[in-house]
Design an enzyme around this catalytic site. Sequence first.
Site, PDB file in Angstrom:
ATOM      1  N   CYS A 248      52.643  -1.393  -6.604  1.00 52.55           N
ATOM      2  CA  CYS A 248      52.610  -2.496  -7.566  1.00 52.55           C
ATOM      3  C   CYS A 248      52.800  -3.838  -6.888  1.00 52.55           C
ATOM      4  CB  CYS A 248      53.659  -2.283  -8.660  1.00 52.55           C
ATOM      5  SG  CYS A 248      55.250  -1.735  -8.044  1.00 52.55           S
TER       6      CYS A 248
ATOM      7  N   GLU B  66      57.091  -2.604 -16.356  1.00 54.61           N
ATOM      8  CA  GLU B  66      56.565  -3.218 -15.138  1.00 54.61           C
ATOM      9  C   GLU B  66      55.095  -2.857 -15.102  1.00 54.61           C
ATOM     10  OE1 GLU B  66      54.739  -3.178 -12.000  1.00 54.61           O
ATOM     11  OE2 GLU B  66      56.220  -1.823 -11.110  1.00 54.61           O
TER      12      GLU B  66
END
Length: 503
Positions: free
Chosen positions: A297, A260
Amino acid sequence: MLSGMHLIAGEWVAGETTFENMPTSGVADRFAVGTPAHVDRACKAAEEAFWSYGYATRETRATFLDRIADEIEARGADITAIGTRETGLPEARLESERGRTTGQLRLFASHIRKGDYLDRRHDAPLPDRKPLPRPDIRVMQLPIGPVAVFGASNFPLAFSTAGGDTASALAAGCPVVVKGHSAHPGTGEIVAQAIDAVIKALGLHPGTFSLIQGGTRETGHALVQHPLIKAVGFTGSLGGGRALFDLCVSRPEPIPFFGELGSVNPMFLLPEAVKARGAEIARGWTGSLTLGAGQFCTNPGISILKEGEGASAFVDAVRSALAEVGSQTMLTDGIARAYRDGRDRVAGTSGVREVLTSVCDLRNATPYLYETTGDDWLANDALGEEVFGPLGLVVRVRDEDQMLKVAHSLHGQLTCTVHLDPGDHGLAMKLLHVLERKAGRVLANGYPTGVEVCDAMVHGGPYPASTNFGATSVGTLAIRRFLRPVSFQNMPIDLLPEDLKAV
């Protein structure tokens, strides 16, 4: 008490060299630096553990996860104390993240007890079928083997030592070797102590879990290239993740790298919504953009709206709200420097205008706001690169067609958001057909920070948001990353895996 050592196969192991954590106050602690030799020892122990843990009952593994959650909670005060010192995150944030960590451990325990994730199927034999009979075929999901997990800088608990990657791998039946993040090694060690205590209490193989602290790039490379590692979970920067991904696919036996890597998480503000509640959306964006110093994020760094009535009022409202946000401490000095570099990159891009500037230095972050036009966005691909921190960019487009062009121009995202009212549904439908191909999660009238841990969540997306668009690192679907289907043909019942016998 901190030992400053690695946990490898049930033993606390020192190293020849050490490094210091970076506390926001007080004296630094020293920790052993991981080496390829430590990696080799941990991976070999994990492979040995797989022959028992990989074949343990679902109840054994579920109990293991539940007990880890209990042990983490028992150490809650110690975790919060060291976590706030190492990361600068407030106590409330650490306590909330600890709850999320223990919650996802228990969620995976419940998930594997149900057994649905095994996706068991049975095609009964057809001995009289012409021209050829069909054999008896059964299939189920089985664990892949030892998994490497890299701790994240911005989540010392939920995406680190016992975070989502570790929880889902252990739930699947895969031993785990964690490469701890050097930003919070003390936090990682206390969590590792909790896991180690449960392994010993339940009599599991000690190689089921290992934690290797610190280390150079050589150590990380040795972990992803070790022939006994069968998959890697990673949360971090695009550059670091891409380098490890390339190593994984260049191995003699390529393995999946579930990285990720970040996202700008654009929000599309449609005209009727802006007209009706632009000031409300401005306040909501400010809160999400600056939450945790913007170190999420899913931080929504970009807002796209149509030029015209309400656009200038929206920008003014965001500027006023951001001006009231004070300085926040970032996770590390390096992250703070990267934030300032990102600010300078955006500010120096042609066609970008400053709306709100501030001053930040050392480990502090203050918010910035810039705006540009749809034409300049489309001409400058670099504006679509993530700035990790509380920096917002408003993109003013000419019309609906240019808004759609901006949507088409996006790279892969973790999230995309649409703020809309009923009168916006026509444009929203056009956008959704684009955005569902760009992101793993599409939101309406919300803000992407705050990722719910549940069955239906997807935290991933097309590259560069992640390296595997078919996977998620949050939610129960995350377990699928560490399983593979195996068919058994004409196998005697008493030789089948226990979970497949009754299918």
